[in-house]
Write a protein that holds these residues in place. Structure first.
Motif, PDB file in Angstrom:
ATOM      1  N   PHE A   1      44.605  38.051   8.604  1.00 64.33           N
ATOM      2  CA  PHE A   1      43.763  37.691   9.749  1.00 64.33           C
ATOM      3  C   PHE A   1      42.318  37.528   9.306  1.00 64.33           C
ATOM      4  O   PHE A   1      41.643  36.546   9.659  1.00 64.33           O
ATOM      5  CB  PHE A   1      43.864  38.758  10.845  1.00 64.33           C
ATOM      6  N   HIS A   2      41.830  38.475   8.514  1.00 61.27           N
ATOM      7  CA  HIS A   2      40.427  38.449   8.096  1.00 61.27           C
ATOM      8  C   HIS A   2      40.184  37.407   7.009  1.00 61.27           C
ATOM      9  O   HIS A   2      39.060  36.922   6.861  1.00 61.27           O
ATOM     10  CB  HIS A   2      39.997  39.849   7.661  1.00 61.27           C
ATOM     11  N   ALA A   3      41.230  37.062   6.270  1.00 56.49           N
ATOM     12  CA  ALA A   3      41.108  35.962   5.307  1.00 56.49           C
ATOM     13  C   ALA A   3      40.906  34.638   6.055  1.00 56.49           C
ATOM     14  O   ALA A   3      40.038  33.835   5.700  1.00 56.49           O
ATOM     15  CB  ALA A   3      42.350  35.898   4.422  1.00 56.49           C
ATOM     16  N   TRP A   4      41.710  34.421   7.099  1.00 57.91           N
ATOM     17  CA  TRP A   4      41.530  33.226   7.928  1.00 57.91           C
ATOM     18  C   TRP A   4      40.164  33.259   8.619  1.00 57.91           C
ATOM     19  O   TRP A   4      39.458  32.238   8.689  1.00 57.91           O
ATOM     20  CB  TRP A   4      42.629  33.146   8.985  1.00 57.91           C
ATOM     21  N   ASP A   5      39.783  34.413   9.140  1.00 58.19           N
ATOM     22  CA  ASP A   5      38.496  34.567   9.818  1.00 58.19           C
ATOM     23  C   ASP A   5      37.341  34.202   8.883  1.00 58.19           C
ATOM     24  O   ASP A   5      36.414  33.488   9.270  1.00 58.19           O
ATOM     25  CB  ASP A   5      38.349  36.021  10.302  1.00 58.19           C
ATOM     26  N   GLY A   6      37.427  34.682   7.639  1.00 55.17           N
ATOM     27  CA  GLY A   6      36.393  34.361   6.659  1.00 55.17           C
ATOM     28  C   GLY A   6      36.348  32.883   6.313  1.00 55.17           C
ATOM     29  O   GLY A   6      35.268  32.296   6.172  1.00 55.17           O
TER      30      GLY A   6
END
Length: 309
Positions: A141-146
């Protein structure tokens, strides 16, 4: 030419491009030079607005960065307001009022948080709904968010760089960097001596923003899952609101750490400087343009005004 004691003490001189001009800061002073429609240059000298008088804690490493960010916003908005008045022949008489300043700063922060926190978060939720990523407690999720965060940032800068008036501001941005380089190298300041220097500079605010975004990605990936393990609200909506507000408050330590990194990368001879500086320098190819001699003259006038005793 050897560096004078005054020059050695002013290694951290910095600036900002404004409408038809440049603002330069030296310690607790700043100077704004603006090209008027008749071709003359107006120079305004002021004290740097600061929070340092409120508490010594606000100048401690890994604390000062957030307060410096707010100070920079306030002084930058004031400088932009002044330059707009001068460049449109208003002579800078209409100073922005305190309540207008507070509202402008608040709206600027809200817009930045909305664009670079809320929107990427919503996009990442969309990826999760499509089955290509995990929930907010997962690394994916945070990889996509970044990825969305950095993409929006670069796309925003690229888009505004296509606007003719912004292109001109970016030329003054390049003039600011060239002039600072010449000053730091102890050169006699003139368009001719400043012109050969690079329009890229490691202490640029563009690099600072990139550091902020990169650090926020890393800290969110590490801390948000931990935060959710400690406490996770019931209900999907409240859970997402909780995460977004947590990201808002994380901007305080993120900006503080980013400030220390940008100061470190501005030190010549730092072994990791080239690696840490490279992304920010590459991004400056979008946020700076090659200036002409008249723009270099304005930047030089601003720098001379800032360092003149």
């Amino acid at each position: 030419m050897a560096l004078s004691p005054v020059l050695m003490a002013a290694r951290s001189v910095g600036g900002q491009a404004v409408v038809e001009g440049v603002m330069m800061r030296n310690g607790d002073r700043l100077a704004i030079a603006v090209r008027k429609p008749d071709g003359s240059i107006t120079l305004e000298k002021r004290e740097w607005f600061t929070f340092s008088h409120l508490s010594p804690l606000m100048r401690k490493p890994f604390v000062r960065g957030f307060f410096v960010l707010i100070e920079t916003l306030v002084n930058g908005i004031k400088s932009l307001n002044f330059s707009t008045q001068v460049a449109t022949e208003g002579d800078g008489e209409e100073e922005i009022k305190p309540w207008q300043m507070a509202l402008t700063v608040a709206l600027s922060i809200a817009l930045a948080l909305g664009l670079f926190v809320v929107v990427p978060h919503l996009f990442s939720l969309g990826v999760e709904a499509l089955g290509f990523g995990g929930d907010t407690s997962s690394l994916s999720f945070h990889a996509w968010d970044g990825l969305f965060k950095l993409s929006i940032f670069v796309a925003y800068i690229w888009a505004i760089s296509r606007i003719p008036d912004i292109k001109r501001v970016f030329q003054y941005h390049g003039a600011e960097h060239k002039t600072i380089w010449a000053y730091e190298e102890g050169q006699e300041l003139s368009p001719g001596t400043a012109r050969p220097f690079s329009r890229l500079h490691p202490r640029c605010g563009t690099a600072f923003l990139l550091f902020v975004l990169t650090l926020s990605i890393l800290l969110h990936a590490l801390l948000i899952p931990l935060l959710l393990a400690i406490y996770a609200p019931e209900g999907a909506v409240f859970r997402q609101m909780y995460v977004v507000f947590a990201k808002f408050f994380m901007m305080i330590p993120v900006s503080a750490i980013a400030y220390e990194l940008i100061k470190y990368t501005g030190q010549k001879g730092a072994r990791l400087c080239r690696v840490l500086c490279w992304p920010g320098l590459m991004l400056q190819y979008l946020t700076t343009k090659e200036p002409d001699d008249s723009q270099l003259e304005v930047a030089i006038a601003a720098l001379n005004g800032a360092v003149d005793n």
